[in-house]
Design an enzyme around this catalytic site. Structure first.
Site, PDB file in Angstrom:
ATOM      1  N   TYR A  27     -11.248  -1.581   0.493  1.00 36.85           N
ATOM      2  CA  TYR A  27     -11.209  -1.241   2.028  1.00 36.85           C
ATOM      3  C   TYR A  27      -9.550  -0.402   2.494  1.00 36.85           C
ATOM      4  O   TYR A  27      -9.785   0.396   3.446  1.00 36.85           O
ATOM      5  CB  TYR A  27     -11.254  -2.419   2.916  1.00 36.85           C
ATOM      6  CG  TYR A  27     -10.064  -3.129   3.305  1.00 36.85           C
ATOM      7  CD1 TYR A  27      -9.486  -3.850   2.603  1.00 36.85           C
ATOM      8  CD2 TYR A  27      -9.446  -2.783   4.571  1.00 36.85           C
ATOM      9  CE1 TYR A  27      -8.499  -4.488   2.975  1.00 36.85           C
ATOM     10  CE2 TYR A  27      -8.307  -3.341   4.975  1.00 36.85           C
ATOM     11  CZ  TYR A  27      -7.674  -4.281   4.047  1.00 36.85           C
ATOM     12  OH  TYR A  27      -6.598  -4.928   4.550  1.00 36.85           O
ATOM     13  N   ARG A  28      -9.051  -0.315   1.520  1.00 39.55           N
ATOM     14  CA  ARG A  28      -7.459   0.219   1.614  1.00 39.55           C
ATOM     15  C   ARG A  28      -6.897   0.031   0.287  1.00 39.55           C
ATOM     16  O   ARG A  28      -7.213  -0.685  -0.413  1.00 39.55           O
ATOM     17  CB  ARG A  28      -6.752  -0.850   2.485  1.00 39.55           C
ATOM     18  CG  ARG A  28      -5.419  -0.424   3.274  1.00 39.55           C
ATOM     19  CD  ARG A  28      -5.114  -1.739   4.185  1.00 39.55           C
ATOM     20  NE  ARG A  28      -3.884  -1.681   4.927  1.00 39.55           N
ATOM     21  CZ  ARG A  28      -3.423  -2.396   5.655  1.00 39.55           C
ATOM     22  NH1 ARG A  28      -4.101  -3.764   5.781  1.00 39.55           N
ATOM     23  NH2 ARG A  28      -2.315  -2.285   6.290  1.00 39.55           N
ATOM     24  N   TYR A  60       0.991  -1.261   0.086  1.00 38.71           N
ATOM     25  CA  TYR A  60      -0.077   0.191  -0.019  1.00 38.71           C
ATOM     26  C   TYR A  60       1.115   1.377   0.007  1.00 38.71           C
ATOM     27  O   TYR A  60       0.412   2.407   0.033  1.00 38.71           O
ATOM     28  CB  TYR A  60      -0.956  -0.027   1.256  1.00 38.71           C
ATOM     29  CG  TYR A  60      -2.073  -1.182   1.135  1.00 38.71           C
ATOM     30  CD1 TYR A  60      -2.849  -1.420   0.104  1.00 38.71           C
ATOM     31  CD2 TYR A  60      -1.640  -2.318   2.188  1.00 38.71           C
ATOM     32  CE1 TYR A  60      -3.652  -2.196   0.028  1.00 38.71           C
ATOM     33  CE2 TYR A  60      -2.665  -3.314   2.167  1.00 38.71           C
ATOM     34  CZ  TYR A  60      -3.478  -3.354   1.314  1.00 38.71           C
ATOM     35  OH  TYR A  60      -4.340  -4.521   1.107  1.00 38.71           O
TER      36      TYR A  60
END
Lengths: 524, 524
Positions: B468-469, B92
């Site tokens: 969600y991310r 991420y």
């Protein structure tokens, strides 16, 4: 009798507000008559004069568009609104506003059950849906889903959740089980939170957090927006259910009960709210005080002894339940027997042992999600019974349980009241609920009840205990105990308030949160 | 090589900021050299040029007072900060800031385990505490508490939680298990949330909500404050643990697996993350692609068949575990066998059946809370392996599982990549994690990976699925998909930003939330 005006609002402005809401909602949904209409928005159990929390009007929108119309009119004319859902928040103020003259924004007409999803085990409801409504609907459609009602079944599913209410099944932490929210901000903007903000989202009520900050918690126990819809997870009916009750003979057993319950809860041997109920709570739901004692002040020991014999109850009475396939229930019940029935004098009871027992029966219903109103019998313990709940949170230890019990019981008896209390163990905490019962016809008793509350708040805070919820009259005082670092958290709440509701029209004073310019003493 | 400056900050102002932080933290904790010091703050797996996320400096405070000093200097000189905890948010973006020139606020030195409470089963940690740190500490003190690590054990307990991370034990929803938070606001104010705001509180880490609005969720996946301490509930070691793996032969079995898992999760027969892993994930943690295929593009079917035989795995491989006393585990395992092993071709394996199996072994560890780094072997699947995770949330249905699988797999294969994915079922949702692996030495491949991501986001949103991310490069794009009612939720986030961080110094761009004046296109 003439009505009152909202604080700081001229009669002309108030009339304009009323005209605008009448126009938007229909005259029949704007309530103005103080004698007739507005008595419905009194706190029936108030210890202070009703004028303290007298509404100037109540408005009942039917949908989000009408909520927006009310917000527009309120903003335009500077009229404060007090949002209620079903209005059954009794013990904490019922439907009454914090500040006299506030207009009640009553959402009972928004009572749609928007969705019941059997496959994924959730429901989506509007504010006006009561536990009874949802339960009956599920029964009607043959659903295999359980609800988790508050003790009084007339309460609102949404309203209870946003006030951090708790129930008695394994889904008892209502906010934990919430998923998806619709909120109308003070400026009228409608927001779907979390996954619901994705158009066409397929997971609005399946995943709590969405992407980015999770704001849902901010709209609970607050006055930052009007929550108009909520998703709540429902527990699938388990293959088996076996409630039990264990009675204990000695006052000091509370220590050992609590010590033994802690690991049972941490290890999920007891999956639902593990509840230790003092004998007078058990008594007051089925008897009147005068049956045993007609003198002044708290019940004497002789009468307490007689009651325990008559009702076959202990000084403390523990309730829990096993859920699941029989082998799992049996395994857990064996552990529970070993741990909890081995305390000297303890006796365990099951359904067949308590036939016709009112107290057993309503708890048996609550732990399997069947709403009822039995607990309201408490109000019959004394004539003209009123009540407020004092609700400090406690660690799950014997020492803390005894300390809280003594702290409250001693002050309560000294003030001339009976201690009527229970302790409910959740994931890691214990809700201690002290139900203070007083005679609404006795001004001196009401004054003493009010004073006792103030005393309890200070004594609990000094011992490191804070309340999770409270009556209108004590919101400022309790908010003031959460004052670490010069009230940093309270100031944070105020910043949210200033940003989201700069005109201060939403529920002024709720949980000690006031609009700018009205904060003197709020943190004192 | 000369360093870069934060956007809109003069060299003079930057130097003043650096001098102030050096003065407060010590020179050795302010990192400036772009070649040496600052390479540690690169996203090692970036598909875009490193300059896109190049930090201008990194500062590592040792305590809250030093965090406050950094915030003061940043505010005074208009320097933006990017907060990281252990900096291991790889897939991420790792430790890299969203915007080039941002100063990394690195909290690794704040690595105290403040409390381990054995009695109430929780821990309190600072941002620098990794899963390994906490695990080793618990081992050292002989604790009987489990942690719930993310797959890579070097991750931070706090950092993972505030990014809504999930794990593999029954305590896998980290935010759900959070209780108590300390946060430093942009203006330097330190706040204890919820019960912690009561001085001397005895329930700070026992009851989540306090009294009033619950704001903790607002400080997760956001840039509204610097979280400097967190309480997290830990699972008591159960009396028994039995992990299992079930292999499935056919690609389409995913439909039936998912349909059958849903009721098992809803009824808590599987108490932990029920994980269905595609065969290449299993393969890539122990083999290299070139062992089976040296051509271009995704692995051909012939190689896939050979792998399944070699590794004794299915096309899909399901992992779960039973916990508790033996009778409870046996009861649950019987239900699981009936439901999941009855699919034609399914085979169930236990520990004794998978001796020496790397994939089995690390999942067995994760499901009982033992941190490890095995999953990072995925990076060895291809030479110079980099990865990003695409993480849409799905309903737990066969149709949705197949639709998401096809949606991602087809686009991924078409773009020349292998589908490496798994699906984890939580309380009501399924996290679908697609681990996109690419060759960091191949510019064309990185470009295709980036483009594939953008394609996937749009295709998923069109089908009603949100992530969600996400990686730094896609925060704006994904935030832009949560745009119901003209972006009402995003505007709400911006209002929080304006109120809490009006100068915009905290993590500009995090999850698509930008300070005022820097929002063009953020919601587009």
């Amino acid at each position: 009798m003439a009505g009152i005006l909202p604080p700081g609002v001229s009669e002309k402005a108030f009339r304009s507000f009323v005209a605008a809401t009448q126009n938007a909602l229909g005259k029949q949904h704007v309530f103005l008559d103080p004698e007739w209409d507005l008595s419905a928005y009194h706190d029936q159990y108030a210890t202070l004069p009703k004028a303290e929390h007298q509404a100037s009007a109540a408005v009942a929108p039917a949908d989000v568009a009408q909520v927006q119309a009310v917000l527009r009119a309120a903003t335009q004319h500077g009229v404060p609104l007090w949002t209620i859902s079903t209005g059954k928040n009794f013990a904490y103020g019922g439907p009454a506003p914090r500040v006299a003259g506030t207009v009640v924004l009553y959402l009972k007409r928004m009572n749609r059950i928007i969705e019941v999803n059997e496959k994924h085990a959730y429901a989506v409801v509007e504010p006006g849906v009561s536990y009874f409504d949802l339960y009956r609907h599920l029964q009607k459609i043959g659903s295999k889903l359980w609800i988790d009602p508050a003790a009084p079944g007339w309460g609102g599913v949404l309203g209870n959740l946003v006030d951090h209410g708790a129930g008695y099944t394994p889904y008892g932490d209502h906010l934990l089980m919430q998923c998806g929210m619709e909120v109308v901000l003070a400026d009228g903007t409608v927001t779907q939170t979390a996954m619901g903000a994705l158009p066409g989202s397929r997971t609005t009520h399946l995943y709590k957090y969405g992407m980015g900050p999770w704001a849902d918690g901010l709209f609970t126990q607050s006055n930052f927006g009007v929550v108009t819809r909520i998703g709540i997870w429902l527990m699938p009916e388990p293959p088996g259910y076996k409630p039990y009750m264990i009675t204990y003979e000695r006052e000091d057993d509370l220590h050992e009960i609590t010590e033994r319950v802690r690991p049972l809860k941490l290890n999920m041997v007891i999956p639902n709210a593990a509840t230790t109920v003092e004998m007078l709570w058990e008594t007051a739901v089925q008897k009147q005080k005068r049956d045993y004692y007609t003198g002044k002040g708290p019940l004497p020991d002789s009468a307490r002894k007689k009651i325990r014999e008559d009702l076959k109850i202990g000084v403390w009475n523990f309730y829990g339940a096993a859920y699941g396939p029989p082998p799992i229930m049996e395994t857990n019940l064996e552990v529970i027997r070993d741990a909890l029935v081995s305390i000297p004098g303890a006796k365990i009871y099951f359904d067949e042992d308590r036939v016709g027992d009112i107290a057993w029966d309503y708890r048996k219903q609550l732990m399997r999600g069947v709403p009822n109103m039995t607990e309201y019998n408490l109000m019959n313990w004394i004539p003209n019974g009123g009540h407020m709940d004092f609700s400090p949170i406690s660690p799950v230890t014997g020492d803390d349980a005894m300390r809280q019990y003594h702290l409250i019981r001693d002050r309560c008896n000294k003030a001339g009241f009976d201690y009527v209390g229970e302790m409910l163990v959740g994931w890691r905490d214990m809700h201690h609920i002290f139900c203070l019962l007083y005679d609404l016809g006795d001004e001196d008793e009401k004054r003493r009840a009010h004073d006792l509350f103030e005393d309890l708040i200070a004594a609990a805070a000094a011992a490191g205990y804070g309340e999770y919820r409270t009556h209108l009259d004590f919101m400022d005082r309790i908010a003031g105990t959460y004052n670490w670092n010069d009230g940093a958290q309270q100031k944070l709440h105020q910043r949210f308030k200033d940003q989201l509701d700069p005109r201060g029209i939403l529920s002024p004073g709720k949980m000690g949160i006031w609009p700018k310019g009205r904060r003197p003493g709020a943190a004192s």
